[in-house]
Design a protein around this motif. Sequence first.
Motif, PDB file in Angstrom:
ATOM      1  N   GLY A 241       0.836  -1.196   0.000  1.00 19.76           N
ATOM      2  CA  GLY A 241       0.000   0.000   0.000  1.00 19.76           C
ATOM      3  C   GLY A 241       0.868   1.242   0.000  1.00 19.76           C
ATOM      4  N   CYS A 243       1.434   4.838   0.916  1.00 14.91           N
ATOM      5  CA  CYS A 243       0.825   5.702   1.930  1.00 14.91           C
ATOM      6  C   CYS A 243       1.724   6.915   2.175  1.00 14.91           C
ATOM      7  N   SER A 274      -1.153  -0.382  -4.728  1.00 10.01           N
ATOM      8  CA  SER A 274      -2.096   0.712  -4.982  1.00 10.01           C
ATOM      9  C   SER A 274      -2.054   1.667  -3.797  1.00 10.01           C
ATOM     10  N   ASP A 275      -2.752   2.774  -3.921  1.00 10.27           N
ATOM     11  CA  ASP A 275      -2.782   3.759  -2.846  1.00 10.27           C
ATOM     12  C   ASP A 275      -3.502   3.194  -1.630  1.00 10.27           C
ATOM     13  N   ALA A 276      -2.904   3.410  -0.464  1.00  9.89           N
ATOM     14  CA  ALA A 276      -3.536   3.057   0.809  1.00  9.89           C
ATOM     15  C   ALA A 276      -3.956   4.355   1.469  1.00  9.89           C
ATOM     16  N   LEU A 348      -6.706  -1.285   7.232  1.00  9.63           N
ATOM     17  CA  LEU A 348      -5.952  -1.187   5.976  1.00  9.63           C
ATOM     18  C   LEU A 348      -5.214  -2.489   5.666  1.00  9.63           C
ATOM     19  N   ASP A 351      -6.217  -5.342   3.254  1.00  8.16           N
ATOM     20  CA  ASP A 351      -5.941  -5.233   1.818  1.00  8.16           C
ATOM     21  C   ASP A 351      -4.463  -5.191   1.477  1.00  8.16           C
ATOM     22  N   PHE A 352      -3.618  -4.873   2.477  1.00  7.37           N
ATOM     23  CA  PHE A 352      -2.186  -4.726   2.224  1.00  7.37           C
ATOM     24  C   PHE A 352      -1.380  -5.473   3.283  1.00  7.37           C
ATOM     25  N   LEU A 355       2.665  -1.092   4.369  1.00  7.15           N
ATOM     26  CA  LEU A 355       2.489   0.248   3.828  1.00  7.15           C
ATOM     27  C   LEU A 355       3.863   0.824   3.542  1.00  7.15           C
TER      28      LEU A 355
END
Length: 432
Positions: A241, A243, A274-276, A348, A351-352, A355
Amino acid sequence: MTHASPNTLSAWETAALIERGELRPSDLMRACLDRIAERDGDVHAFVNLDPDAAMRQARILDTAPRKGLLHGLPLAVKDLMDTADFPTEYGSDLYKEHRPRSDAAVVALCRREGAVVPGKTVTTEFAYFHPGPTRNPHNLGHTPGGSSSGSAAAVADLMVPLALGTQTAGSIIRPAAYCGIVGYKPTWGRVPRAGIKSLSETLDTVGGFARTVRDVALLGAVLTGDTRLNGEFQPARPRIGLCPTSEWAHVGADVQRAWAEAVRVLAPQAAHMSDAVLPPDLPDLVALQKTIMAFEMSRALAYELSTDKARLSAPLQELLANGTEISGATHVQNQRATASAQARVAALFDDFDVLLTPSAAGEAPAGIDATGDPLFCRAWTLLGLPCVHIPFALGSQNLPIGLQLVGRWGDDHKLLATAEWISKRIASPVKN
């Protein structure tokens, strides 16, 4: 037997050589002490040193049965941690030549596993911002960061393979970033703090420094008692992610370039990137960390504030004065806000796996009158999440640059395994 000077090898390599009987602890210690003698007059990483005692202990280990994971490895100890055989001065004249009767728990744990402590490293005053004499080994005109200044500099300058540090705001990750080494801040509460000068019950975390991820994992296994940290480094492709946090506007061009390069290299190899996005209605985590730190430090240092305030630095006096203005009721509210933020940020990691986030705004600032800004560490320290800094680039002034990885609460072993995976795919760690 390797032809490289033993002090230049990683902790993991030297541990393996010692275990196979190809390197004697005394030869390793001699090489480290020679390096200290050569360089510490310029770098000023150590505040107390006992070469004779270190050599005696190392020679005993030459022929002794293997004690544990750190058998024969030199370990520098931040001078915030009690030691029975060295003064412990907490970076303050108030404690000049102070002699504890016992080791801090983490020092005892490392010694039990065979580590040898040649000396104590410089800390800022009570691990706050007022700096000591330590200089950045990559450029003596720049700060090494703080508060674990001496520990980071000693590892970066090849004086020791491992060193202990603490983090209340950014005192492991920031000096690791400035000195171009790996810094590891464990999950809050996983490492005992007995025998360490207390600053903030909510924030204080013990961790360490090394020159590779596998090295801090070796140390981390001892600190946490979790052998998974030193296990097989063959994780599945991670979900990363991105961040940058709301503080991204403060990031300089060097870190922006490092970020772009890391994303370019890792995106095609990661399982997902992807963006976290942090929850938009979180409280200001940086401000919350500052407030909790001020309140708890003003109470933890109540004796020093009451008995010898004039001998405290002006920045520390200001922090403590601010802390005394905060009520206990407000502090409870702040703790509740922190707990709520911890629970929401934890989501978070559904999904990840990790970070990716900045460690610092840029290279180590010029001068040694300040230790830099822990802006990009405060929120993660507040949340208690495990963090590791990975060095992999140089900035415009030829000083180290890297990025920080943050893991799920308690998943330190997964964080470190992923950090190793990532470090193999971006540029090699900065060498002195």
